[in-house]
Design an enzyme around this catalytic site. Structure first.
Site, short mmCIF file in Angstrom:
data_model
loop_
_atom_site.label_atom_id
_atom_site.label_comp_id
_atom_site.label_asym_id
_atom_site.label_seq_id
_atom_site.Cartn_x
_atom_site.Cartn_y
_atom_site.Cartn_z
N GLY A 14 2.70 2.38 10.84
CA GLY A 14 3.69 3.45 10.67
C GLY A 14 4.40 3.84 11.95
O GLY A 14 5.06 4.87 12.01
N HIS B 176 -9.51 1.42 4.97
CA HIS B 176 -8.23 1.59 5.66
C HIS B 176 -8.44 2.52 6.86
O HIS B 176 -9.22 3.47 6.79
CB HIS B 176 -7.18 2.16 4.71
CG HIS B 176 -5.81 2.07 5.27
ND1 HIS B 176 -5.33 2.97 6.21
CD2 HIS B 176 -4.83 1.16 5.08
CE1 HIS B 176 -4.11 2.61 6.55
NE2 HIS B 176 -3.77 1.53 5.88
N ASN C 14 0.88 -1.17 0.00
CA ASN C 14 0.00 0.00 0.00
C ASN C 14 0.91 1.22 0.00
O ASN C 14 1.50 1.55 1.03
CB ASN C 14 -0.90 -0.02 1.25
CG ASN C 14 -1.71 1.26 1.39
OD1 ASN C 14 -1.76 2.08 0.47
ND2 ASN C 14 -2.35 1.42 2.55
N SER D 170 3.49 -2.09 10.38
CA SER D 170 4.93 -2.22 10.59
C SER D 170 5.46 -3.61 10.28
O SER D 170 6.35 -4.11 10.97
CB SER D 170 5.32 -1.77 12.01
OG SER D 170 4.99 -0.40 12.20
N GLU E 91 -6.78 4.87 7.92
CA GLU E 91 -6.54 6.30 7.63
C GLU E 91 -7.77 6.93 6.98
O GLU E 91 -8.06 8.11 7.21
CB GLU E 91 -5.28 6.44 6.74
CG GLU E 91 -4.02 6.16 7.56
CD GLU E 91 -2.87 5.54 6.79
OE1 GLU E 91 -2.86 5.58 5.55
OE2 GLU E 91 -1.96 4.97 7.45
N GLU F 31 -5.33 -4.66 10.63
CA GLU F 31 -4.30 -3.64 10.80
C GLU F 31 -4.54 -2.90 12.11
O GLU F 31 -5.33 -1.94 12.13
CB GLU F 31 -4.33 -2.65 9.63
CG GLU F 31 -4.06 -3.28 8.29
CD GLU F 31 -3.46 -2.28 7.31
OE1 GLU F 31 -2.41 -2.60 6.74
OE2 GLU F 31 -4.00 -1.17 7.16
N LYS G 62 0.14 4.18 -0.14
CA LYS G 62 -0.49 5.37 0.46
C LYS G 62 -0.26 6.58 -0.47
O LYS G 62 -0.19 6.39 -1.68
CB LYS G 62 0.04 5.60 1.88
CG LYS G 62 -0.10 4.32 2.72
CD LYS G 62 0.08 4.51 4.18
CE LYS G 62 -0.09 3.16 4.91
NZ LYS G 62 -0.09 3.27 6.34
P1 13P Z 1 3.10 0.40 7.71
O1 13P Z 1 3.59 -0.90 7.12
O2 13P Z 1 3.83 1.59 7.20
O3 13P Z 1 2.98 0.33 9.19
O4 13P Z 1 1.59 0.59 7.13
C1 13P Z 1 0.69 -0.46 7.23
C2 13P Z 1 -0.53 -0.09 6.48
O5 13P Z 1 -1.27 0.79 6.88
C3 13P Z 1 -0.79 -0.80 5.23
O6 13P Z 1 -2.07 -0.54 4.74
#
Ligand code: 13P
Length: 252
Positions: free
Chosen positions: A173, A95, A9, A212, A97, A167, A11
């Protein structure tokens, strides 16, 4: 045996030059006959670029969001049919976010999941709890509840066409990962929820872990019985890290 699935992803990262370099490095490093499904979920403006770049490779194309609506006066939104025209196989829905910064509700996530399926896309349905919810022992209620709302919007026969991604919000992150055992507990709970809707689908649906996931922790996470792959954020932006995670999935 479920085939492992590793999806990146990106982002809101990338530009034409770095996308080209990243895809070409991932393509070069992927084994010709892998036993793992690989996908990369890119920002919408780069769908055409990445569609062309991954063509003929084992990398599946994915988007990061989709409208719940088919067409019409929805400024800024992108429909599932539009994604399908660019050969998207996958789309991330719900997601954390989008839930946190765009106020997406469980009901909207369910509607987006249904819209994706209608256009033949595989929705990657994200669920996860915040740190406060985990500390209040609400993880199963929150995460299970998020999945239940999506399942309620689907026919039993549609369930096997989805992918679920667990997640934990506190692990995204942050460099903090759920331990393999913590993740496995939630994945097993999610599979039990899937089984309440369709026993057959529950054995087939892939449940990815995200938060992560890195080359140094992927192997032990992916070794767990109900962890069928990863949804990778930061590490998907570095070809070597992403490839190392794919490799960890291959050897599990
Ligand atoms: P990270 O791997 O950067 O923690 O992000 C995970 C994520 O949100 C994947 O959709």
């Amino acid at each position: 045996m479920r085939r492992k699935f590793v999806a990146g992803n990106w982002k809101m990262n990338g530009d034409l030059a770095s996308n080209a370099a990243l895809i070409s490095a991932v393509k070069a490093g992927l084994a010709a006959e892998g036993n793992v499904d690989v996908a990369t979920c890119v920002p919408a403006p780069y769908l055409a670029q990445v569609q062309a770049a991954v063509s003929g490779s084992a990398i599946g194309l994915g988007a990061q969001d989709v409208s719940a609506h088919a067409a019409g006066a929805y400024t800024g939104e992108v429909s599932a049919a539009m994604l399908a025209e660019f050969a998207c196989k996958y789309v991330i829905v719900g997601h954390s976010e989008r839930r946190a910064y765009h106020g997406e509700t469980d009901a909207q996530v369910a509607a987006k999941t249904a819209a994706a399926l209608k256009s033949g896309l595989t929705p990657i349905v994200c669920v996860g709890e915040t740190l406060a919810q985990r500390e209040a022992a609400q993880t199963n209620a929150v995460v299970g509840g998020q999945l239940d709302v999506v399942l309620a919007a689907l026919e039993a026969g549609q369930v096997e066409a989805i992918v679920v991604a667990y997640e934990p919000v506190w692990a995204i992150g942050t460099g903090k990962t759920a331990t393999p055992e913590m993740a496995q507990d939630v994945h097993a709970m999610l599979r039990a929820r899937l089984a309440l809707k369709s026993v057959e689908a529950a054995t087939k649906v892939r449940i990815l872990y995200g938060g992560s996931m890195k080359p140094d922790n992927a192997k032990e996470l992916l070794a767990m019985a109900d962890i069928d792959g990863g949804l990778i954020g930061g590490a998907a932006l570095k070809a070597a890290d992403f490839l190392a995670i794919v490799q960890a999935a291959q050897s599990n």
